[in-house]
Design an enzyme around this catalytic site. Structure first.
Site, PDB file in Angstrom:
ATOM      1  N   ARG A 166       0.832  -1.206   0.000  1.00  0.00           N
ATOM      2  CA  ARG A 166       0.000   0.000   0.000  1.00  0.00           C
ATOM      3  C   ARG A 166       0.872   1.264   0.000  1.00  0.00           C
ATOM      4  O   ARG A 166       0.561   2.254   0.656  1.00  0.00           O
ATOM      5  CB  ARG A 166      -0.949   0.013   1.208  1.00  0.00           C
ATOM      6  CG  ARG A 166      -1.895  -1.172   1.277  1.00  0.00           C
ATOM      7  CD  ARG A 166      -2.833  -1.230   0.087  1.00  0.00           C
ATOM      8  NE  ARG A 166      -3.684  -2.395   0.195  1.00  0.00           N
ATOM      9  CZ  ARG A 166      -3.394  -3.608  -0.323  1.00  0.00           C
ATOM     10  NH1 ARG A 166      -2.267  -3.772  -1.003  1.00  0.00           N
ATOM     11  NH2 ARG A 166      -4.213  -4.629  -0.177  1.00  0.00           N
ATOM     12  N   SER A 297     -11.044  -0.991   3.170  1.00  0.00           N
ATOM     13  CA  SER A 297     -10.241  -1.353   4.348  1.00  0.00           C
ATOM     14  C   SER A 297      -9.699  -0.071   4.971  1.00  0.00           C
ATOM     15  O   SER A 297      -8.930   0.651   4.337  1.00  0.00           O
ATOM     16  CB  SER A 297      -9.090  -2.279   3.939  1.00  0.00           C
ATOM     17  OG  SER A 297      -9.589  -3.481   3.405  1.00  0.00           O
ATOM     18  N   GLU A 398      -5.475   3.579   6.338  1.00  0.00           N
ATOM     19  CA  GLU A 398      -5.096   3.396   4.944  1.00  0.00           C
ATOM     20  C   GLU A 398      -5.526   4.590   4.079  1.00  0.00           C
ATOM     21  O   GLU A 398      -4.793   4.998   3.187  1.00  0.00           O
ATOM     22  CB  GLU A 398      -5.718   2.098   4.403  1.00  0.00           C
ATOM     23  CG  GLU A 398      -5.229   1.724   3.028  1.00  0.00           C
ATOM     24  CD  GLU A 398      -5.667   0.324   2.621  1.00  0.00           C
ATOM     25  OE1 GLU A 398      -6.112   0.172   1.468  1.00  0.00           O
ATOM     26  OE2 GLU A 398      -5.577  -0.600   3.448  1.00  0.00           O
TER      27      GLU A 398
END
Length: 407
Positions: A166, A297, A398
């Site tokens: 990520r 998420s 995130e």
């Protein structure tokens, strides 16, 4: 006046002083340059799926690239020497799932496991999106960007993109530490994506690369199957976990035209079929699905030093990973930590709170219809504090978080 609530999948956020949708490459660059030259806050937004913005007015410029062209510089068929590599170029504003659908329809392999991820092509490489055994990094050849510091365009080869879990060099330019914004380039990276060139394979079959997906398909990890079958299975698995965007958002004037109409229709029909109410009223329009009103998420899976991972309970998930300094680490599951810290599916900080964990997945924070950004932030902090108290691990968001402190 357009607000972030109109543009984001979690449907929260304040009003925007100036919203611009350039329709040309030059227009994108000029819009970025105009904001930078005036010292205005700048947010380049894609599909709004990885963004949580405060309820306060945004006194700056929000740019959404309206260019959505996808082209195939190569001939999309194996050449005489048997070479099966195909290059596909997509402008940054192209809807990501439209791009995946395009490649599967063309008989190309490489991104089918990334079906259903909300957002745009430009955002995909900033975040290095990944799911079901694939990461976008594995299919990128180069990224064309506008460098806000040198005021030049450049092509960054995949090897120089700093791709990680990520993470990319683009995303890294926005932070001085995890969840701590950089002084200059935030919430938009130093490098603004203009287009991405992908390297895919001419094949109607793909590899099933993830256990959960293999189970859904009734096959083994590593088996080869039609990319259309893999794509459909991924969409079904994501839908069952509430990890698809709410297709009704494309009825919002602020979102009109940002996704292929045929793909919107497919998503609307699938969402209607999944809804209990639609089962008894087949002709009813799909109602909003609040489990999908999320940023996906919300927390990253922590990558720990081996000693820290050893302190986790024996049944905690553990996967080999690499720490930011390049040394071996252990990745564990944020969803597992949340669940085992006592936060159940559907958890709210108060019985009447308008934000909750998804009723389907503890890793998604959801807007139940009337939540504010402050409500989402309060829920996020409660989860962070609870996990830290239980396991000594501070979860890192995130999404890009603007105007709120979730460190």
């Amino acid at each position: 006046m357009t607000s972030f609530a109109d543009l984001t999948t979690i449907a929260v956020g304040g009003r925007i002083a100036r919203f611009v949708e350039p329709t040309s490459r030059v227009g994108v660059i000029e819009a970025v340059e105009d904001a930078d030259s005036k010292g205005l806050p700048l947010c380049v937004i894609g599909g709004g799926s990885n963004l949580l913005v405060s309820d306060e007015p945004f006194d700056g410029v929000v740019i959404r690239d309206a260019r959505r062209r996808i082209t195939v510089p190569d001939e999309a068929a194996p050449v005489e020497n048997g070479e099966r590599i195909v290059h596909v170029n997509a402008e940054a504003g192209a809807n990501w799932d439209d791009f995946v659908a395009f490649t599967v329809e063309l008989g190309l392999e490489g991104v089918e496991g990334l079906s259903g991820i909300p957002g745009t092509v430009g955002a995909s490489v900033v975040q290095n999106i990944g799911a079901y055994g694939q990461e976008v990094a594995s299919s990128v050849e180069s990224v064309e960007v506008w460098d806000r510091k040198t005021k030049t365009t450049r092509d960054i080869p995949a090897a120089d993109m700093g791709f990680g879990y990520r993470m990319s060099a683009l995303k890294a330019s926005m932070y001085q530490a995890p969840a701590v914004p950089a002084d200059r380039f935030f919430p938009t990276p130093r490098y603004v994506v203009l287009s991405v060139t992908f390297v895919l394979r001419h094949s109607a079959q793909g590899t099933v690369g993830y256990g959960q997906l293999a189970k859904a398909l009734g096959v083994e990890v590593g088996d080869r199957m039609a990319t259309t079958v893999i794509r459909n299975a991924v969409l079904q698995v994501r839908a069952a976990k509430g990890m698809l965007e709410d297709a009704t958002r494309y009825g919002n004037p602020a979102m009109a035209g940002t996704k292929r109409t045929d793909q919107v229709a497919i998503a609307m029909n699938a969402q209607a079929a999944q809804a209990d109410a639609s089962a008894t009223q087949p002709d009813a329009a799909p109602a909003p699905d609040y489990d999908r009103h999320s940023c996906g998420s919300f927390f990253m899976n922590p990558i720990l030093h081996p000693a820290a991972a050893a302190a986790l309970p024996p049944d905690a998930p553990r996967f080999a990973a690499t720490l930011p300094d390049g040394t071996p680490g252990v990745k564990t599951s944020a969803a597992w930590l949340i669940d085992h810290a006592g936060f159940h599916k559907g958890y709210r900080i108060a019985p009447d709170a308008p934000a909750s964990l998804s009723t389907l997945h503890t890793l998604a924070l959801t807007n139940r219809g009337s939540a504010s950004a402050a409500d989402i932030a309060a829920l996020a902090k409660a989860v962070q504090d609870g996990v830290e108290q239980a396991f000594g691990i501070r979860l890192v968001p995130e999404p890009v978080v603007v105007g709120l402190d979730l460190r």
